[in-house]
Design a protein around this motif. Sequence first.
Motif, PDB file in Angstrom:
ATOM      1  N   VAL B  25     -47.297  15.756  40.550  1.00 59.79           N
ATOM      2  CA  VAL B  25     -46.558  16.375  41.655  1.00 59.79           C
ATOM      3  C   VAL B  25     -47.510  16.317  42.828  1.00 59.79           C
ATOM      4  O   VAL B  25     -48.664  16.720  42.717  1.00 59.79           O
ATOM      5  CB  VAL B  25     -46.168  17.828  41.349  1.00 59.79           C
ATOM      6  CG1 VAL B  25     -45.470  18.448  42.551  1.00 59.79           C
ATOM      7  CG2 VAL B  25     -45.271  17.909  40.133  1.00 59.79           C
ATOM      8  N   ASP B  26     -47.046  15.777  43.958  1.00 56.91           N
ATOM      9  CA  ASP B  26     -47.980  15.440  45.019  1.00 56.91           C
ATOM     10  C   ASP B  26     -47.510  16.000  46.361  1.00 56.91           C
ATOM     11  O   ASP B  26     -46.766  15.357  47.092  1.00 56.91           O
ATOM     12  CB  ASP B  26     -48.099  13.907  45.074  1.00 56.91           C
ATOM     13  CG  ASP B  26     -49.326  13.479  45.847  1.00 56.91           C
ATOM     14  OD1 ASP B  26     -50.056  14.353  46.327  1.00 56.91           O
ATOM     15  OD2 ASP B  26     -49.533  12.263  45.965  1.00 56.91           O
ATOM     16  N   GLY B  27     -47.915  17.229  46.636  1.00 63.73           N
ATOM     17  CA  GLY B  27     -47.629  17.791  47.953  1.00 63.73           C
ATOM     18  C   GLY B  27     -46.195  18.233  48.137  1.00 63.73           C
ATOM     19  O   GLY B  27     -45.557  17.924  49.132  1.00 63.73           O
ATOM     20  N   LEU B  28     -45.696  18.994  47.161  1.00 62.48           N
ATOM     21  CA  LEU B  28     -44.302  19.440  47.215  1.00 62.48           C
ATOM     22  C   LEU B  28     -44.209  20.777  47.954  1.00 62.48           C
ATOM     23  O   LEU B  28     -45.067  21.644  47.783  1.00 62.48           O
ATOM     24  CB  LEU B  28     -43.808  19.620  45.770  1.00 62.48           C
ATOM     25  CG  LEU B  28     -42.331  19.878  45.592  1.00 62.48           C
ATOM     26  CD1 LEU B  28     -41.613  18.551  45.518  1.00 62.48           C
ATOM     27  CD2 LEU B  28     -42.093  20.667  44.335  1.00 62.48           C
ATOM     28  N   GLY B  29     -43.186  20.949  48.762  1.00 56.95           N
ATOM     29  CA  GLY B  29     -42.989  22.226  49.439  1.00 56.95           C
ATOM     30  C   GLY B  29     -41.519  22.562  49.563  1.00 56.95           C
ATOM     31  O   GLY B  29     -40.705  21.683  49.818  1.00 56.95           O
TER      32      GLY B  29
END
Lengths: 243, 278
Positions: B25-29
């Motif tokens: 998971v890479d930089g989820l917001g």
Amino acid sequence: MTAISLQNLDVSYDGNRVVKGATFDVAEGESFALVGESGSGKSTVLKAIAGLAPEWAGTIEVLGKPRSHRPDRALARQCQMVFQDPYGSLHPRKTVDSVLSEALKIHGLGNRDERVEQVLTDVGLDRRFRFRYPHQLSGGQRQRVAIARALMLEPKVMLLDEPTSALDVSVQAEILNLLKRLRAEHNLTYLMVSHDLPVVGFMCDRMAVMTKGEIVEIAPGTALHDGAFTHPYARALYAASGG
Amino acid sequence: MSEPLLSVRDLKVSFPTHTGRVNVVDGLGFDLGRERLGIVGESGSGKSMTGRAILRLIRPPGRVTAERLRFDGTDLLTLPESKMRPIRGARISMVMQDPRYSLNPVMTIGRQIAEALRMHENLGRAATRARVRDMLEAVQINDPDRVSQMYAHEVSGGMGQRIMIAMMLVPRPQILIADEPTSALDVSVQAQVLDLIDDLVRDHGMGLILISHDLNLVARYCDRIMVMNAGRVVERCDAADLAQATHPYTRGLLAAVPRMHETRETLPVLDRSQWEGT
């Protein structure tokens, strides 16, 4: 000519009847589906034809020859099965090459190297996959190997048990396209089990709707366009699938 | 606007591989209020890891970092494990994919649901039994007293999943994370289970995160949708606007699904080179 003909087929597991009086014919070159919910007995019909459910009564004919209750080598040459779960149906400690060559060895066929290369090309797998193990492949690649294994003996009839339900939608599209192309190229007959009506609509000419071990309706593939089902269960299944 | 129930910024989940750490998971917001959010993606897109990361269910060697992971005013990232337990299950709970593997095979259904309740609330025996009974009725199980006495192997898949939902909802959580709640079920049962989750979420004013690979299903049951690919969000849209999605990955996924009124000879296949590097 009929590729598969079932007359009053009953199949039991330990005396428990799970398929009751299944009767239908599949013409040569046709693509026929069995649809229904889990536990409706649709996979069991395939297993009986393939010889994996030996407790059956009635008549099973494949390409005009009645099937016996014993393992049948001649039948295996003409009729092969692809299973649902590519993670479970390949031997974890055999390479793709040995999985594919095994059927050739059993049937004493030569020219193995060429045949393996050919079938890998047919299912769209690069030759570098030939000496890999199943755990080194993705789900879609494994299902391609499973299909290649079934094609190895150049069968006329393929039994497909939910061939794409364990796969992602984009991979499913690739495998469905592959199956469709192979059928056209090799003039194959498909008997496919699925619970996914849109997939059946894409792949099949006719379908039998099963519930609780019985076939309640045989409908053409176009019934999925206009909802022309007559049996209440078939209508309910169609409605639940968003038809 | 008041603070959202759950607020996530720059969430990263990584696992070590022989070529170094990989961010699954890479930089989820995202922010979640009392609404229904759908997370869609294929296997390996990181959607399930997102759900697990929120509940702090990722164990070493997996590592979770985030700029912010706040639930109802509490920072979940720095919370000690002992403080996490009253939140996990009680205030945020999760329904898993397959009831056959998620239910305890050697404990009756009634006891399992009561256990979920006993962990989080101090109720008397009669009150516990009444709550379990009400909950089983709420998930439309006709004969709750008989079902309470049964074991997991004695119930069907659809019933098992309803029991799972009952177990997750009995402590009255504020957020329900449903990770592929129906992919092990038949189509006719799928709709029942999702309608049920939908009713309960609306009635209790809960937040729902529905994780699935099925775009159309998510569109039907959610207000907003996030589409994930390779650990990143590639598209966000309102569920109603899914048909107008613009990202090539989303469009590819939508087109690859066979339709009921299928007339195409071949299905379009994702060209994975199109968005690589974006």
